[in-house]
Design a protein around this motif. Structure first.
Motif, PDB file in Angstrom:
ATOM      1  N   ASP A  44       0.833  -1.199   0.000  1.00 12.36           N
ATOM      2  CA  ASP A  44       0.000   0.000   0.000  1.00 12.36           C
ATOM      3  C   ASP A  44       0.873   1.257   0.000  1.00 12.36           C
ATOM      4  O   ASP A  44       1.915   1.306   0.651  1.00 12.36           O
ATOM      5  CB  ASP A  44      -0.901   0.030   1.235  1.00 12.36           C
ATOM      6  N   PRO A  45       0.443   2.281  -0.742  1.00  9.96           N
ATOM      7  CA  PRO A  45       1.210   3.526  -0.747  1.00  9.96           C
ATOM      8  C   PRO A  45       1.232   4.166   0.646  1.00  9.96           C
ATOM      9  O   PRO A  45       0.332   3.935   1.461  1.00  9.96           O
ATOM     10  CB  PRO A  45       0.468   4.427  -1.726  1.00  9.96           C
ATOM     11  N   ILE A  46       2.235   4.952   0.899  1.00  9.05           N
ATOM     12  CA  ILE A  46       2.346   5.642   2.177  1.00  9.05           C
ATOM     13  C   ILE A  46       2.571   7.127   1.904  1.00  9.05           C
ATOM     14  O   ILE A  46       3.272   7.497   0.966  1.00  9.05           O
ATOM     15  CB  ILE A  46       3.478   5.049   3.048  1.00  9.05           C
ATOM     16  N   THR A  47       1.941   7.961   2.701  1.00  6.94           N
ATOM     17  CA  THR A  47       2.116   9.401   2.583  1.00  6.94           C
ATOM     18  C   THR A  47       2.943   9.881   3.758  1.00  6.94           C
ATOM     19  O   THR A  47       2.582   9.652   4.911  1.00  6.94           O
ATOM     20  CB  THR A  47       0.747  10.121   2.581  1.00  6.94           C
ATOM     21  N   LEU A  48       4.048  10.538   3.462  1.00  7.83           N
ATOM     22  CA  LEU A  48       4.910  11.071   4.511  1.00  7.83           C
ATOM     23  C   LEU A  48       4.538  12.531   4.737  1.00  7.83           C
ATOM     24  O   LEU A  48       5.001  13.420   4.048  1.00  7.83           O
ATOM     25  CB  LEU A  48       6.386  10.946   4.112  1.00  7.83           C
ATOM     26  N   SER A  49       3.677  12.743   5.677  1.00  5.32           N
ATOM     27  CA  SER A  49       3.170  14.086   5.936  1.00  5.32           C
ATOM     28  C   SER A  49       2.642  14.153   7.359  1.00  5.32           C
ATOM     29  O   SER A  49       2.462  13.137   8.016  1.00  5.32           O
ATOM     30  CB  SER A  49       2.046  14.401   4.946  1.00  5.32           C
ATOM     31  N   VAL A  50       2.370  15.365   7.793  1.00  7.73           N
ATOM     32  CA  VAL A  50       1.725  15.534   9.082  1.00  7.73           C
ATOM     33  C   VAL A  50       0.225  15.369   8.887  1.00  7.73           C
ATOM     34  O   VAL A  50      -0.281  15.456   7.771  1.00  7.73           O
ATOM     35  CB  VAL A  50       2.039  16.925   9.702  1.00  7.73           C
ATOM     36  N   GLY A  51      -0.500  15.143   9.959  1.00 10.50           N
ATOM     37  CA  GLY A  51      -1.939  14.969   9.874  1.00 10.50           C
ATOM     38  C   GLY A  51      -2.661  16.286   9.614  1.00 10.50           C
ATOM     39  O   GLY A  51      -2.135  17.373   9.865  1.00 10.50           O
TER      40      GLY A  51
END
Length: 79
Positions: A44-51
């Motif tokens: 699954d793709p992952i997003t590297l970010s804050v919420g």
């Protein structure tokens, strides 16, 4: 000279200041990137970010930067 810059006329932002943005510290992002390359094994793709709950307005960022730089000219938001 920096002292002269701090007290000059107001800085005009070409924005109402209300849009929200997400910011992440570069070293935190670097550590996350290394973690993903070493330990993230999901397809699954992952997003590297804050919420989304950590988003801040452009106005808050501009005022924080002005305060940190001891800019006394003020900030004007121009929608």
């Amino acid at each position: 000279e920096l002292t002269e810059w701090r007290s000059r006329s107001p800085n005009s932002e070409r924005s109402s200041g209300t849009p929200l943005r997400q910011f992440i510290y570069s070293l935190d992002l670097a550590e996350l990137t290394v973690w993903v390359m070493r330990d993230y094994h999901s397809p699954d793709p992952i997003t590297l970010s804050v919420g989304e709950e950590d988003e801040v307005s452009i106005k808050d960022v501009a005022l924080s930067v002005a305060k940190a730089m001891k800019f006394e000219g003020g900030v004007i938001f121009d929608p």
